[in-house]
Design an enzyme around this catalytic site. Structure first.
Site, PDB file in Angstrom:
ATOM      1  N   SER A 233      16.149  -3.438  16.870  1.00 57.99           N
ATOM      2  CA  SER A 233      16.580  -3.285  15.500  1.00 57.99           C
ATOM      3  C   SER A 233      17.780  -4.210  15.013  1.00 57.99           C
ATOM      4  O   SER A 233      18.512  -4.491  15.814  1.00 57.99           O
ATOM      5  CB  SER A 233      17.083  -2.006  15.144  1.00 57.99           C
ATOM      6  OG  SER A 233      18.028  -1.552  16.014  1.00 57.99           O
ATOM      7  N   GLU A 254      16.332 -11.409  17.512  1.00 62.62           N
ATOM      8  CA  GLU A 254      14.953 -11.153  16.934  1.00 62.62           C
ATOM      9  C   GLU A 254      14.913  -9.926  16.311  1.00 62.62           C
ATOM     10  O   GLU A 254      14.667  -8.647  17.076  1.00 62.62           O
ATOM     11  CB  GLU A 254      13.643 -11.308  17.888  1.00 62.62           C
ATOM     12  CG  GLU A 254      13.370 -12.807  18.302  1.00 62.62           C
ATOM     13  CD  GLU A 254      12.865 -13.793  17.527  1.00 62.62           C
ATOM     14  OE1 GLU A 254      12.846 -14.922  17.847  1.00 62.62           O
ATOM     15  OE2 GLU A 254      12.502 -13.400  16.434  1.00 62.62           O
TER      16      GLU A 254
HETATM   17  N1  LIG Z   1      11.786  -9.847  15.384  1.00 60.38           N
HETATM   18  C1  LIG Z   1      11.139  -9.429  16.492  1.00 60.38           C
HETATM   19  O1  LIG Z   1      10.579 -10.203  17.063  1.00 60.38           O
HETATM   20  C2  LIG Z   1      10.921  -8.021  16.805  1.00 60.38           C
HETATM   21  C3  LIG Z   1       9.962  -7.760  17.741  1.00 60.38           C
HETATM   22  C4  LIG Z   1       9.844  -6.171  17.995  1.00 60.38           C
HETATM   23  C5  LIG Z   1      10.589  -5.366  17.573  1.00 60.38           C
HETATM   24  N2  LIG Z   1      11.464  -5.699  16.709  1.00 60.38           N
HETATM   25  C6  LIG Z   1      12.443  -4.669  16.099  1.00 60.38           C
HETATM   26  O2  LIG Z   1      12.924  -3.636  16.900  1.00 60.38           O
HETATM   27  C7  LIG Z   1      12.905  -2.623  16.260  1.00 60.38           C
HETATM   28  C8  LIG Z   1      11.938  -1.401  17.170  1.00 60.38           C
HETATM   29  O3  LIG Z   1      12.334  -1.426  18.479  1.00 60.38           O
HETATM   30  P1  LIG Z   1      13.179  -0.253  18.919  1.00 60.38           P
HETATM   31  O4  LIG Z   1      13.299   1.067  18.535  1.00 60.38           O
HETATM   32  O5  LIG Z   1      13.189  -0.636  20.690  1.00 60.38           O
HETATM   33  O6  LIG Z   1      14.844  -1.096  18.748  1.00 60.38           O
HETATM   34  P2  LIG Z   1      16.242  -0.648  19.326  1.00 60.38           P
HETATM   35  O7  LIG Z   1      17.151  -1.795  18.681  1.00 60.38           O
HETATM   36  O8  LIG Z   1      16.362   0.873  19.000  1.00 60.38           O
HETATM   37  O9  LIG Z   1      15.792  -1.012  20.771  1.00 60.38           O
HETATM   38  C9  LIG Z   1      15.773  -2.203  21.365  1.00 60.38           C
HETATM   39  C10 LIG Z   1      16.386  -2.457  22.930  1.00 60.38           C
HETATM   40  O10 LIG Z   1      17.820  -2.295  22.660  1.00 60.38           O
HETATM   41  C11 LIG Z   1      18.399  -1.378  23.750  1.00 60.38           C
HETATM   42  N3  LIG Z   1      19.472  -0.825  22.982  1.00 60.38           N
HETATM   43  C12 LIG Z   1      19.688   0.108  22.082  1.00 60.38           C
HETATM   44  N4  LIG Z   1      20.828   0.516  21.791  1.00 60.38           N
HETATM   45  C13 LIG Z   1      21.682  -0.201  22.675  1.00 60.38           C
HETATM   46  C14 LIG Z   1      22.921  -0.665  22.689  1.00 60.38           C
HETATM   47  N5  LIG Z   1      23.816   0.069  22.077  1.00 60.38           N
HETATM   48  N6  LIG Z   1      23.648  -1.464  23.624  1.00 60.38           N
HETATM   49  C15 LIG Z   1      22.696  -2.272  24.611  1.00 60.38           C
HETATM   50  N7  LIG Z   1      21.201  -1.995  24.280  1.00 60.38           N
HETATM   51  C16 LIG Z   1      20.509  -1.025  23.282  1.00 60.38           C
HETATM   52  C17 LIG Z   1      17.002  -0.084  23.704  1.00 60.38           C
HETATM   53  O11 LIG Z   1      17.341   0.441  25.034  1.00 60.38           O
HETATM   54  C18 LIG Z   1      15.943  -1.298  23.760  1.00 60.38           C
HETATM   55  O12 LIG Z   1      15.751  -1.605  24.985  1.00 60.38           O
HETATM   56  C19 LIG Z   1      12.364  -2.652  14.759  1.00 60.38           C
HETATM   57  O13 LIG Z   1      13.399  -2.866  14.058  1.00 60.38           O
HETATM   58  C20 LIG Z   1      11.640  -3.837  14.987  1.00 60.38           C
HETATM   59  O14 LIG Z   1      11.445  -4.463  13.782  1.00 60.38           O
HETATM   60  C21 LIG Z   1      11.755  -7.154  16.301  1.00 60.38           C
END
Ligand SMILES: NC(=O)c1ccc[n+]([C@@H]2O[C@H](COP(=O)([O-])OP(=O)(O)OC[C@H]3O[C@@H](n4cnc5c(N)ncnc54)[C@H](O)[C@@H]3O)[C@@H](O)[C@H]2O)c1
Ligand SMILES: O=C[C@H](O)CS(=O)(=O)O
Length: 482
Positions: A233, A254
């Site tokens: 995200s 990303e």
């Molecule tokens: N642009 C792209 O290529 C792409 C691809 C897939 C998903 N996404 C985006 O990802 C989001 C959905 O995925 P999600 O729910 O896993 O996202 P998220 O950001 O909640 O988590 C992604 C990763 O970050 C880790 N994380 C979360 N908080 C953290 C912190 N404070 N410190 C370190 N690591 C942390 C999580 O454990 C996970 O491994 C959506 O917004 C989607 O659009 C983007």
């Protein structure tokens, strides 16, 4: 847990510098379809992350010094093993993420394609010579691996989001530590098992599971980690960017999306419906590039809506491992709450539910494929990433109007439009503020093209010939010969 053809792919330990390691504390992995615990993985933290960084640093010199052809051959073997074990990778993905088995298998092949592609790119990391401005000097540029790298990846594509980072990193001669999403560690650990089988040396590719904040904190604060690649995200991307600032890390981000999907009056409506289906409902709408807003020109709005409803009405909601299922579960209850809130907000502000619009009877995290009509820019679905199987249809009159609405967002990842007018293709493509644009198609992702966004959808590109540059540094040599 599904029966795997190769049971050694089900790992409940982390793959670290010294091999497979467990921990006293564990995290549960659940099947999103029914909440059942399917596995437990180690809850690693700061100490183990520091050890992983040390192991990656120790492994780096030898891995970087290997001939590119040698790294290429090992990556190629990793690719071959992913294909040979695609069914098992798919079973693990469906078990922990929920996507339909056919989609999961497609992702396994897609993930493998990055190892194939960067096995080839490894041998094409060329340098440059530069015509010197003086008789007494010679100038050249070499490309060198940046060193120890880290990746933090999301749950929605548990395999491809890892190989899209690890393959170029290892091809460039870097080492990488991966922290997968807590919802989907099994796929990551299976990729580590395949890496072990492929002969990727200890410390070159590591997968650590555990407390995201704690692990991420150590990875971002470490000056040894010279590069962080994050997919997730935008909110978390900002946090990691801030945490990486003190050590001036090279970043690939990303992030979130809010893709417009535009259907002009002259579009092939049947093609547009098929494109909308694949873009919107893939992975139950839980993809960063899925159509989040569907803009349909007034002259074809009703016809498109009717065709789309007929097509979407044929979809089957259910567990991802059930035959014929096309819409699996959302990842968790929070995801369900967000989807429900978006639909409720739209209806409250005047939208109509043409299809679906409520939870499925299948289970608490299953949502019916939904189509909303009468949607406006004032609704949450226009501004926020829904990340669910909801297609909000907006009506527009002119090309200028729809371009303005499409660009009215802080995101800029993917955009799509359907028209048969060649002149309009160039006008709209150049006017859309997005990193990736699909014309007459809803499916644009592959290993050979640069994947990434602009604005607050991220930094850098993955895949293509550009993806490896994210893991290289340029070094300029000026040699005096006079
Ligand atoms: N642009 C792209 O290529 C792409 C691809 C897939 C998903 N996404 C985006 O990802 C989001 C959905 O995925 P999600 O729910 O896993 O996202 P998220 O950001 O909640 O988590 C992604 C990763 O970050 C880790 N994380 C979360 N908080 C953290 C912190 N404070 N410190 C370190 N690591 C942390 C999580 O454990 C996970 O491994 C959506 O917004 C989607 O659009 C983007
Ligand atoms: O969620 C976004 C991923 O990048 C999915 S894909 O690359 O479009 O398959």
């Amino acid at each position: 847990m599904p029966n795997l053809k190769d049971p050694t792919l089900l790992r409940e330990e982390c793959w670290l510098g010294r091999g497979w390691e467990g921990a006293q504390e564990t995290l549960t992995v659940t099947d999103p379809a029914d909440g059942r615990v399917i596995a437990r993985v180690p809850k690693m933290g700061a100490a183990e992350t520091s050890d992983a960084i040390a192991a990656a640093a120790e492994a780096f010199p030898d891995w970087a010094a290997r001939p590119a052809k040698e790294r290429s051959a090992i990556l190629r073997r990793w690719f071959e093993l992913m294909l040979e074990h695609a069914d098992d990778l798919a079973a693990l993905m469906t078990a922990e993420q929920g996507k339909p088995l056919a989609e999961a298998r497609g992702e396994a092949v897609y993930a493998a394609s990055f190892a194939e592609w960067f096995a080839e790119e490894a041998k094409r990391i060329y340098g440059e010579t530069i015509p010197s401005p003086s008789r007494t000097s010679r100038l050249l540029v070499i490309r060198q691996p940046i060193g120890v790298t880290a990746a933090i990846t999301p749950w929605n594509f548990p395999a491809a989001m890892i190989t899209r980072k690890a393959a170029p990193a290892l091809a460039a001669g870097c080492t990488m530590i991966v922290k997968p999403a807590e919802q989907t560690p099994l796929t990551a650990l299976a990729l580590a098992r395949l890496a072990e089988m492929a002969g990727i040396p200890h410390g070159v590719f590591q997968v650590i599971t555990g407390d995201a904040r704690e692990i991420g904190g150590v990875l971002t604060e470490s000056d040894v980690v010279r590069k962080l690649s994050f997919t997730g995200s935008t909110e978390v991307g900002r946090i990691l960017m801030e945490q990486s600032a003190p050590t001036i890390k090279k970043l690939s981000l990303e992030l979130g999306g809010n893709a417009p999907f535009i259907v002009f009056d002259d579009a092939d409506l049947d093609a547009a419906v098929e494109g909308a289906v694949v873009s919107k409902y893939r992975n139950a709408g839980q993809t960063c590039v899925c159509a989040n807003r569907l803009y349909v020109q007034a002259g074809v709005y009703d016809a498109f809506a009717a065709k789309l409803a007929e097509r979407v009405g044929q979809m089957k909601v259910g567990r991802g491992d059930a035959p014929g299922v096309t819409i699996g579960p959302l990842i968790d209850a929070d995801a369900m709450s967000k989807v429900e809130a978006h639909v409720a907000d739209a209806v409250e502000k005047g939208a109509q539910v043409l299809l679906g619009g409520k939870r499925s009877q299948v289970g608490p995290v299953f949502y019916e494929p939904t189509i909303l009509t009468g949607v406006t820019q004032a609704m949450r679905v226009a501004r926020e990433e829904t990340f669910g199987p909801v297609a909000p249809l907006f009506r527009f009159e002119t090309e200028d109007e729809v371009i303005a609405m499409a660009n009215d967002t802080e995101f800029g990842l993917a955009a799509y439009f359907y028209t048969e007018n060649a002149r309009r293709v160039w006008r709209v493509t150049e006017a859309l503020e997005y990193g990736m644009v699909g014309h007459n198609t809803g499916l644009i992702s592959n290993e050979v093209a640069p994947f990434g966004g602009v604005k607050q959808s991220g930094l850098g590109r993955e895949g293509s010939r550009h993806g490896i540059e994210e893991y290289l540094e340029l070094k300029y040599l000026c040699s005096a010969i006079g």
